[in-house]
Design a protein around this motif. Structure first.
Motif, PDB file in Angstrom:
ATOM      1  N   UNK A 273       0.771  -1.197  -0.012  1.00 29.03           N
ATOM      2  CA  UNK A 273       0.082   0.239   0.237  1.00 29.03           C
ATOM      3  C   UNK A 273       0.878   1.117  -0.025  1.00 29.03           C
ATOM      4  N   UNK A 274       2.022   1.267   0.683  1.00 28.84           N
ATOM      5  CA  UNK A 274       2.807   2.631   0.607  1.00 28.84           C
ATOM      6  C   UNK A 274       2.338   3.352   1.765  1.00 28.84           C
ATOM      7  N   UNK A 275       1.658   2.867   2.405  1.00 26.59           N
ATOM      8  CA  UNK A 275       1.189   3.385   3.683  1.00 26.59           C
ATOM      9  C   UNK A 275       2.108   4.203   4.761  1.00 26.59           C
TER      10      UNK A 275
ATOM     11  N   UNK B 270       0.039   6.122   9.878  1.00 23.50           N
ATOM     12  CA  UNK B 270      -0.896   5.555   8.767  1.00 23.50           C
ATOM     13  C   UNK B 270      -2.054   5.983   8.565  1.00 23.50           C
ATOM     14  N   UNK B 271      -2.633   6.419   9.752  1.00 22.45           N
ATOM     15  CA  UNK B 271      -3.916   7.051   9.383  1.00 22.45           C
ATOM     16  C   UNK B 271      -4.018   8.588   8.531  1.00 22.45           C
ATOM     17  N   UNK B 272      -2.910   9.264   9.115  1.00 20.88           N
ATOM     18  CA  UNK B 272      -2.461  10.356   8.323  1.00 20.88           C
ATOM     19  C   UNK B 272      -2.212  10.257   6.957  1.00 20.88           C
ATOM     20  N   UNK B 273      -1.230   9.162   6.673  1.00 23.64           N
ATOM     21  CA  UNK B 273      -0.768   9.036   5.321  1.00 23.64           C
ATOM     22  C   UNK B 273      -2.004   8.523   4.513  1.00 23.64           C
ATOM     23  N   UNK B 274      -2.682   7.683   4.815  1.00 24.30           N
ATOM     24  CA  UNK B 274      -3.655   7.092   4.035  1.00 24.30           C
ATOM     25  C   UNK B 274      -4.760   8.047   3.832  1.00 24.30           C
TER      26      UNK B 274
END
Length: 272
Positions: free
Chosen positions: A86-88, A147-151
């Motif tokens: 995913x690259x997350x 991850x929440x912010x990146x996604x």
């Protein structure tokens, strides 16, 4: 002819929009799955630690199997995270967490072997493992938030509260377990930087209140009512953790709460 061209253009535009929407949905689902694996990783490690503290006192094979189950579950989650495309998170971030996990597993093996060989734990190694568990899970929590912010996905606040509550419950179980285990409680109280149990219990209160605030179907209401009842039954033991309580009852009800929170997450995601 012009009408035909317009219809074709409209159809192509609609197909492109549908494709983009589908790709976005798949990306969001993948990112959501990634967050789910990070969540499972955190809970499973604390469950393994909780089982170890009990194993250090009773040397029971069933309790040893609980450690193995917890470590295997965390290992499966870690492997899924590593294989994610995913690259997350960056490769460096994931590898850093994996290295911390390798250290935790090595310390767990050493501590299990000590108990099996001598019948009692090496308190220095147990302390090292407790501190490593906290550092590793703090890193996993930081990566979860990153991850929440990146996604850039919209997450359900009640789902996130339920996940945080599950991690908090598993963490409390481990700390309570070490305090009630006769072989280590006199000289070892868990990680040196961990919050006291009563403070963690009050944080759990707040998280549970967030989970329960909102519209709920009958299944969700029933599940949350069961969680609330179990928590009310054992809350005093976590708040007044220096009092003598029946450890196996606390353990059983805490596991019931964890199971209920897992069901709650599934139901909330299904209603999204």
């Amino acid at each position: 002819m012009e009408d035909t061209r317009l219809r074709v253009r409209s159809l192509v535009a609609a197909l492109i929009l549908l494709a983009l929407t589908s790709l976005g949905a798949r990306a969001q689902e993948t990112a959501g799955g990634f967050l789910s694996e990070l969540h499972e990783f955190r809970v499973s490690n604390y469950m393994a630690l909780d089982a170890y503290y009990r194993f250090s006192g009773n040397g029971d094979t069933d309790t040893l199997n609980e450690i193995v189950i917890g470590i295997n579950a965390a290992n499966d989650a870690m492997n899924t995270i590593i294989k994610s495309t995913t690259g997350v998170l960056s490769t460096e971030q994931i590898e850093g967490l994996n290295q911390e996990f390798d250290q935790f597993k090595a310390l767990m093996r050493s501590n299990i072997n000590d108990v099996r060989k001598t019948g009692y734990p090496d308190l220095r190694l147990v302390s090292d493992m407790a501190n490593q568990a906290l550092a590793m899970n703090n890193m996993a929590t930081d990566l979860y938030q990153a991850a929440q912010e990146s996604a850039q996905t919209e997450t359900n606040p009640r789902v996130e509260a339920a996940r945080s509550a599950a991690v908090k419950m598993a963490q409390m179980m481990a700390k309570y377990s070490v305090r009630t285990n006769s072989s280590v409680s006199q000289t070892f109280q868990g990680s040196s930087t961990e919050k006291p149990l009563d403070e963690q219990a009050r944080e759990f209160d707040q998280l549970l209140a967030t989970v329960m605030h909102g519209d709920s179907g009958s299944d969700l209401k029933k599940t949350m009512s069961d969680i609330s009842s179990k928590w009310e039954f054992i809350r005093g033991s976590y708040i007044n953790y220096n009092e003598k309580n029946v450890g196996f009852v606390i353990d059983r009800y805490s596991k019931g709460i964890l199971k209920g929170l897992a069901t709650t997450i599934t139901l909330l995601q299904g209603n999204a």
